[in-house]
Write a protein that holds these residues in place. Structure first.
Motif, PDB file in Angstrom:
ATOM      1  N   ASP A  26       0.759  13.785  -3.742  1.00 20.07           N
ATOM      2  CA  ASP A  26       0.294  12.606  -4.472  1.00 20.07           C
ATOM      3  C   ASP A  26       1.319  11.487  -4.331  1.00 20.07           C
ATOM      4  OD1 ASP A  26      -0.804  10.815  -6.272  1.00 20.07           O
ATOM      5  OD2 ASP A  26      -0.034  11.869  -8.032  1.00 20.07           O
ATOM      6  N   LYS A  27       0.886  10.356  -3.782  1.00 23.77           N
ATOM      7  CA  LYS A  27       1.822   9.251  -3.533  1.00 23.77           C
ATOM      8  C   LYS A  27       2.426   8.699  -4.816  1.00 23.77           C
ATOM      9  CE  LYS A  27      -1.920   5.789  -3.053  1.00 23.77           C
ATOM     10  NZ  LYS A  27      -3.095   6.625  -2.796  1.00 23.77           N
ATOM     11  N   THR A  28       1.679   8.762  -5.919  1.00 25.17           N
ATOM     12  CA  THR A  28       2.219   8.293  -7.202  1.00 25.17           C
ATOM     13  C   THR A  28       3.377   9.165  -7.651  1.00 25.17           C
ATOM     14  OG1 THR A  28       0.043   7.468  -7.834  1.00 25.17           O
ATOM     15  CG2 THR A  28       1.647   7.763  -9.601  1.00 25.17           C
ATOM     16  N   GLU A  29       3.243  10.475  -7.467  1.00 24.66           N
ATOM     17  CA  GLU A  29       4.302  11.404  -7.845  1.00 24.66           C
ATOM     18  C   GLU A  29       5.507  11.268  -6.921  1.00 24.66           C
ATOM     19  OE1 GLU A  29       6.429  14.567  -9.676  1.00 24.66           O
ATOM     20  OE2 GLU A  29       4.936  13.096 -10.321  1.00 24.66           O
ATOM     21  N   VAL A  30       5.251  11.099  -5.634  1.00 28.37           N
ATOM     22  CA  VAL A  30       6.357  10.905  -4.683  1.00 28.37           C
ATOM     23  C   VAL A  30       7.150   9.654  -5.040  1.00 28.37           C
ATOM     24  CG1 VAL A  30       6.908  10.367  -2.272  1.00 28.37           C
ATOM     25  CG2 VAL A  30       5.228  12.155  -2.803  1.00 28.37           C
ATOM     26  N   ALA A  31       6.438   8.582  -5.364  1.00 28.70           N
ATOM     27  CA  ALA A  31       7.111   7.338  -5.753  1.00 28.70           C
ATOM     28  C   ALA A  31       7.899   7.521  -7.043  1.00 28.70           C
ATOM     29  CB  ALA A  31       6.090   6.211  -5.902  1.00 28.70           C
ATOM     30  N   ARG A  32       7.331   8.253  -7.996  1.00 27.62           N
ATOM     31  CA  ARG A  32       8.045   8.500  -9.253  1.00 27.62           C
ATOM     32  C   ARG A  32       9.350   9.243  -8.989  1.00 27.62           C
ATOM     33  NH1 ARG A  32       9.369  12.304 -12.456  1.00 27.62           N
ATOM     34  NH2 ARG A  32       8.293  13.897 -11.209  1.00 27.62           N
ATOM     35  N   GLN A  33       9.293  10.247  -8.125  1.00 23.48           N
ATOM     36  CA  GLN A  33      10.495  11.001  -7.804  1.00 23.48           C
ATOM     37  C   GLN A  33      11.548  10.105  -7.147  1.00 23.48           C
ATOM     38  OE1 GLN A  33       8.582  14.010  -5.421  1.00 23.48           O
ATOM     39  NE2 GLN A  33       8.349  15.420  -7.147  1.00 23.48           N
ATOM     40  N   GLY A  34      11.103   9.242  -6.255  1.00 24.90           N
ATOM     41  CA  GLY A  34      12.038   8.337  -5.606  1.00 24.90           C
ATOM     42  C   GLY A  34      12.643   7.344  -6.582  1.00 24.90           C
ATOM     43  N   PHE A  35      11.798   6.789  -7.460  1.00 24.82           N
ATOM     44  CA  PHE A  35      12.282   5.812  -8.430  1.00 24.82           C
ATOM     45  C   PHE A  35      13.298   6.448  -9.373  1.00 24.82           C
ATOM     46  CE2 PHE A  35      12.030   3.659 -12.542  1.00 24.82           C
ATOM     47  CZ  PHE A  35      12.288   2.342 -12.173  1.00 24.82           C
ATOM     48  N   GLU A  36      12.992   7.632  -9.876  1.00 32.01           N
ATOM     49  CA  GLU A  36      13.905   8.287 -10.808  1.00 32.01           C
ATOM     50  C   GLU A  36      15.227   8.654 -10.133  1.00 32.01           C
ATOM     51  OE1 GLU A  36      12.036  11.531 -12.838  1.00 32.01           O
ATOM     52  OE2 GLU A  36      10.734  10.203 -14.006  1.00 32.01           O
ATOM     53  N   SER A  94       0.842  -1.198   0.000  1.00 27.49           N
ATOM     54  CA  SER A  94       0.000   0.000   0.000  1.00 27.49           C
ATOM     55  C   SER A  94       0.875   1.245   0.000  1.00 27.49           C
ATOM     56  CB  SER A  94      -0.937   0.013   1.217  1.00 27.49           C
ATOM     57  OG  SER A  94      -0.183   0.073   2.415  1.00 27.49           O
ATOM     58  N   GLY A  95       0.225   2.398  -0.142  1.00 30.40           N
ATOM     59  CA  GLY A  95       0.916   3.674  -0.026  1.00 30.40           C
ATOM     60  C   GLY A  95       2.047   3.871  -1.009  1.00 30.40           C
ATOM     61  N   ILE A  96       3.099   4.557  -0.562  1.00 30.83           N
ATOM     62  CA  ILE A  96       4.245   4.841  -1.423  1.00 30.83           C
ATOM     63  C   ILE A  96       4.902   3.552  -1.896  1.00 30.83           C
ATOM     64  CG2 ILE A  96       6.555   5.885  -1.483  1.00 30.83           C
ATOM     65  CD1 ILE A  96       5.517   7.988   0.513  1.00 30.83           C
ATOM     66  N   GLY A  97       4.958   2.538  -1.030  1.00 32.30           N
ATOM     67  CA  GLY A  97       5.591   1.276  -1.405  1.00 32.30           C
ATOM     68  C   GLY A  97       4.918   0.616  -2.585  1.00 32.30           C
ATOM     69  N   PHE A  98       3.589   0.594  -2.587  1.00 32.66           N
ATOM     70  CA  PHE A  98       2.853  -0.001  -3.700  1.00 32.66           C
ATOM     71  C   PHE A  98       3.091   0.788  -4.985  1.00 32.66           C
ATOM     72  CE2 PHE A  98      -1.327  -0.510  -6.003  1.00 32.66           C
ATOM     73  CZ  PHE A  98      -1.073  -1.813  -6.447  1.00 32.66           C
ATOM     74  N   GLU A  99       3.130   2.108  -4.871  1.00 35.11           N
ATOM     75  CA  GLU A  99       3.399   2.936  -6.042  1.00 35.11           C
ATOM     76  C   GLU A  99       4.822   2.722  -6.554  1.00 35.11           C
ATOM     77  OE1 GLU A  99       0.981   4.533  -7.537  1.00 35.11           O
ATOM     78  OE2 GLU A  99      -0.393   3.936  -5.940  1.00 35.11           O
ATOM     79  N   LEU A 100       5.763   2.552  -5.655  1.00 34.36           N
ATOM     80  CA  LEU A 100       7.129   2.231  -6.080  1.00 34.36           C
ATOM     81  C   LEU A 100       7.162   0.901  -6.824  1.00 34.36           C
ATOM     82  CD1 LEU A 100       9.221   3.246  -2.927  1.00 34.36           C
ATOM     83  CD2 LEU A 100       9.573   4.131  -5.248  1.00 34.36           C
ATOM     84  N   ALA A 101       6.448  -0.082  -6.292  1.00 33.19           N
ATOM     85  CA  ALA A 101       6.404  -1.388  -6.940  1.00 33.19           C
ATOM     86  C   ALA A 101       5.850  -1.270  -8.356  1.00 33.19           C
ATOM     87  CB  ALA A 101       5.556  -2.359  -6.113  1.00 33.19           C
ATOM     88  N   LYS A 102       4.837  -0.453  -8.542  1.00 35.28           N
ATOM     89  CA  LYS A 102       4.267  -0.261  -9.884  1.00 35.28           C
ATOM     90  C   LYS A 102       5.283   0.384 -10.819  1.00 35.28           C
ATOM     91  CE  LYS A 102       0.354   1.837  -8.785  1.00 35.28           C
ATOM     92  NZ  LYS A 102      -0.999   2.422  -8.962  1.00 35.28           N
ATOM     93  N   HIS A 103       6.053   1.337 -10.311  1.00 39.85           N
ATOM     94  CA  HIS A 103       7.080   1.962 -11.160  1.00 39.85           C
ATOM     95  C   HIS A 103       8.140   0.944 -11.571  1.00 39.85           C
ATOM     96  CE1 HIS A 103       5.948   6.169 -11.356  1.00 39.85           C
ATOM     97  NE2 HIS A 103       5.633   6.134 -10.077  1.00 39.85           N
TER      98      HIS A 103
END
Length: 260
Positions: free
Chosen positions: A208-218, A15-24
């Motif tokens: 937005d957790k999706t945007e936060v995850a994108r920033q972390g992934f990049e 869930s949360g940022i972790g799930f969004e990171l997984a999707k990235h």
């Protein structure tokens, strides 16, 4: 063909940022191992598979040595090199320090500090032996200021940030990189789960957790040492925290974090 894809581990990935990171990761050609504390991790894995990635869910208690070690044993059992790891699992806790249960303080430390060090030890040792790898450690903008009424949480995230920067320097010549993600308040269940839903922070506008995850992934993929996750207001807050006196930051945070 699946075995040829790189493998990533995301702790707290249900869930949360972790799930969004997984999707990235999935959208960028990785297979996944995701962990979570409940059966929800199975449903999250199904969602990841819809993105074309293989996903291996694992339910574990991140607050215990046995839970962390069993997750790592599961990763090893796949007999595949681990190319990336997002050490993202973490919990918060609001309320006055003298009112909170000591057991809850210890649980937060066990997950946010002890568990992070434990998994980082396993991951870093594995990656160094392979000569390559990427590690992302989720900290928080709370690492840049005192956090009254989150008096154990903030220091736990300060540890994570310093730990990531320190480990990054140690591993500089090994082929393994380390990046810290410092999210601001994010639109997940974090503050509600921390018992802070009625605080000014809990009621405030969230990133937005999706945007936060994108920033972390990049940042991870581009070998950046750390990135603040969130909008320009969040990033400006961290810049101002560099020069604002600690007592002023502590007072300001107390006004926002005190439960109403």
């Amino acid at each position: 063909m699946t075995a040829m894809r790189p493998l990533a581990l995301v702790t707290g990935g249900s869930s949360g940022i972790g799930f969004e990171l997984a999707k990235h990761f999935a959208q960028n050609g990785f297979d996944l191992v995701i962990s979570g504390s409940s059966e929800k991790v199975e449903n999250s894995a199904e969602e990841i598979r819809k993105l074309g990635a293989e996903c291996f869910p694992y339910q574990a208690d991140a607050a215990t040595y046995e839970g962390v070690e069993s997750l790592w044993d599961f990763v090893v059992s796949l007999n595949r090199p681990l190319d990336a790891a997002a050490l993202n699992v973490g919990i918060g806790q609001g309320g006055a320090f003298i009112d909170n249960d000591l057991e809850d303080d210890f649980k937060l430390i066990a997950i946010n500090i002890t568990g992070t060090v434990h998994m980082a030890k396993r991951v870093a040792t594995h990656m160094v032996s392979n000569g390559k790898g990427r590690i992302l450690i989720t900290s928080s903008i709370s690492a840049t200021q005192p956090t009254p009424y989150e008096t154990v949480y903030g220091p736990s995230k300060a540890f994570g940030f310093s730990f990531a920067e320190s480990l990054r320097e140690e591993l500089r010549e090994t082929g393994v990189t380390v990046t810290a993600l410092l999210p601001g308040a994010t639109d997940s269940d974090f503050h509600q789960n921390a018992g802070m839903g009625s605080s000014a922070i809990g009621k405030s506008k969230k990133n937005d957790k999706t945007e936060v995850a994108r920033q972390g992934f990049e940042a991870l993929m581009n070998d950046v040492d750390h990135v603040v996750g969130g909008d320009e207001v969040t990033k400006q807050q961290v810049i101002e925290n560099r020069t604002t006196p600690e007592v002023v930051k502590a007072h300001n945070h107390a006004q926002k974090a005190r439960l109403n």
